[in-house]
Design an enzyme around this catalytic site. Structure first.
Site, PDB file in Angstrom:
ATOM      1  N   LYS A   1      27.085 136.822  -5.558  1.00  0.00           N
ATOM      2  CA  LYS A   1      26.947 135.516  -4.914  1.00  0.00           C
ATOM      3  C   LYS A   1      28.263 135.107  -4.264  1.00  0.00           C
ATOM      4  O   LYS A   1      29.331 135.374  -4.816  1.00  0.00           O
ATOM      5  CB  LYS A   1      26.532 134.456  -5.941  1.00  0.00           C
ATOM      6  CG  LYS A   1      25.335 134.865  -6.798  1.00  0.00           C
ATOM      7  CD  LYS A   1      25.067 133.886  -7.916  1.00  0.00           C
ATOM      8  CE  LYS A   1      24.119 134.492  -8.937  1.00  0.00           C
ATOM      9  NZ  LYS A   1      24.780 135.459  -9.837  1.00  0.00           N
TER      10      LYS A   1
ATOM     11  N   ASP B   1      23.182 141.239 -12.582  1.00  0.00           N
ATOM     12  CA  ASP B   1      23.495 140.050 -11.798  1.00  0.00           C
ATOM     13  C   ASP B   1      24.912 139.588 -12.108  1.00  0.00           C
ATOM     14  O   ASP B   1      25.269 139.346 -13.258  1.00  0.00           O
ATOM     15  CB  ASP B   1      22.496 138.932 -12.138  1.00  0.00           C
ATOM     16  CG  ASP B   1      22.766 137.656 -11.357  1.00  0.00           C
ATOM     17  OD1 ASP B   1      22.066 137.414 -10.368  1.00  0.00           O
ATOM     18  OD2 ASP B   1      23.677 136.891 -11.756  1.00  0.00           O
TER      19      ASP B   1
ATOM     20  N   TYR C   1      32.415 134.520 -11.332  1.00  0.00           N
ATOM     21  CA  TYR C   1      32.436 134.994 -12.720  1.00  0.00           C
ATOM     22  C   TYR C   1      33.731 135.745 -13.032  1.00  0.00           C
ATOM     23  O   TYR C   1      34.056 135.944 -14.199  1.00  0.00           O
ATOM     24  CB  TYR C   1      31.249 135.909 -13.019  1.00  0.00           C
ATOM     25  CG  TYR C   1      29.886 135.290 -12.845  1.00  0.00           C
ATOM     26  CD1 TYR C   1      29.719 133.923 -12.595  1.00  0.00           C
ATOM     27  CD2 TYR C   1      28.741 136.076 -12.924  1.00  0.00           C
ATOM     28  CE1 TYR C   1      28.465 133.377 -12.424  1.00  0.00           C
ATOM     29  CE2 TYR C   1      27.481 135.536 -12.761  1.00  0.00           C
ATOM     30  CZ  TYR C   1      27.347 134.196 -12.509  1.00  0.00           C
ATOM     31  OH  TYR C   1      26.092 133.663 -12.324  1.00  0.00           O
TER      32      TYR C   1
ATOM     33  N   HIS D   1      25.798 130.686  -3.396  1.00  0.00           N
ATOM     34  CA  HIS D   1      25.750 130.249  -4.797  1.00  0.00           C
ATOM     35  C   HIS D   1      25.248 128.809  -4.960  1.00  0.00           C
ATOM     36  O   HIS D   1      24.442 128.534  -5.848  1.00  0.00           O
ATOM     37  CB  HIS D   1      27.129 130.402  -5.428  1.00  0.00           C
ATOM     38  CG  HIS D   1      27.071 130.683  -6.897  1.00  0.00           C
ATOM     39  ND1 HIS D   1      27.962 131.498  -7.548  1.00  0.00           N
ATOM     40  CD2 HIS D   1      26.214 130.254  -7.861  1.00  0.00           C
ATOM     41  CE1 HIS D   1      27.664 131.555  -8.830  1.00  0.00           C
ATOM     42  NE2 HIS D   1      26.606 130.808  -9.051  1.00  0.00           N
TER      43      HIS D   1
END
Length: 273
Positions: free
Chosen positions: A78, A48, A53, A111
């Site tokens: 996401k 994931d 990120y 998200h």
């Protein structure tokens, strides 16, 4: 059956491995490679990540370095909040594919429920038709957000990933998802690292000679939640999956239910980022 061998079926007929490796806050290439390689070597087949990120390139490279076939790895990403306008979402999907170095995304999520979430969903639906994405879902959606989406969606969301742990059980939201055949996925399953400070979990960890983290993960497994614990350490990645040799009794679950409810992350009904 080992948690790493368990799949949960989506409402579109496809499956997701119940346990995956979360990569939130993994930034350095070395730690990303160590975590991903350790996970896949241990038997994980679900990774994931997310655009925000800022680690997708390294995650994609780490997955390829394991030499496991692409079709045997389930990859979630996401769409970040700033790209929820229709055209922005279309562009971000291509960026994600390029960063990960893959031809399709197994699962792509909105998200957070921003004001442009329905525009984003339309673009996600088109990505499914185009073959760029296998399954689409949401993250951090509350009941009111899901109700709104289900009224207009041509493709039903397969999953809702939200903060969910022994100190935040979200019963109404979980029940709503299950009623509408939307798989529940827990983030923050270890109470975002605070599980070691909870007396009830301390008691159960001592009872079963397990860590408080393993107690939380077993709780989630027994509730049929998809779980994505994050760690950059090989030993912890392996330990998180080592929950097959014990279970929790009704008495244990009743004890967990006495934990004081507390949200540790942002509130989806009132967030600003």
């Amino acid at each position: 059956m080992s948690i790493l061998k368990k799949d949960i079926k989506f409402n579109n007929g496809l499956n997701i491995p119940q346990m995956g490796l979360g990569t939130y806050q993994l930034k350095e290439k070395d730690e990303i490679f160590e975590a991903v390689q350790a996970a896949i070597e241990a038997g994980y087949r679900h990774i994931d990540t997310a655009m925000i990120y800022k680690n997708q390139k390294a995650v994609g490279e780490a997955i390829k370095s394991t030499r496991v076939k692409r079709e045997d790895i389930f990859i979630t990403s996401k769409i970040w909040n700033s790209s929820h306008a229709y055209e922005d979402t279309k562009k971000e999907i291509d960026v994600i594919l390029n960063e990960l170095g893959i031809e399709y995304i197994d699962l792509l999520l909105i998200h957070w429920p921003t004001p442009k979430r329905l525009e984003c969903w339309k673009a996600l639906e088109e990505a499914v038709i185009e073959g760029k994405v296998k399954s689409i879902g949401v993250s951090n959606f509350l009941v009111e957000h899901l109700e709104e989406l289900l009224k207009v969606a041509k493709i039903k969301p397969v999953i809702n990933q939200f903060e969910l742990h022994p100190a935040l059980t979200c019963k109404e939201l979980v029940d709503y998802c299950k009623k509408h055949e939307i798989v529940v996925e827990s983030w923050g399953t270890l109470i975002r690292g605070k599980c070691f400070e909870v007396e009830q979990l301390n008691q159960l960890a001592k009872k079963y000679n397990k860590s408080e983290a393993q107690i939380c993960l077993k709780w989630a497994e027994l509730n049929d939640y998809v779980i994505i614990p994050k760690s950059s350490k090989k030993q912890r990645v392996i330990e998180n999956a080592n929950i097959d040799d014990f279970t929790l009794t009704k008495e244990d679950l009743d004890l967990i239910a006495t934990i004081k409810e507390q949200r540790d992350g942002p509130d989806p009904s009132n967030f600003n980022f």
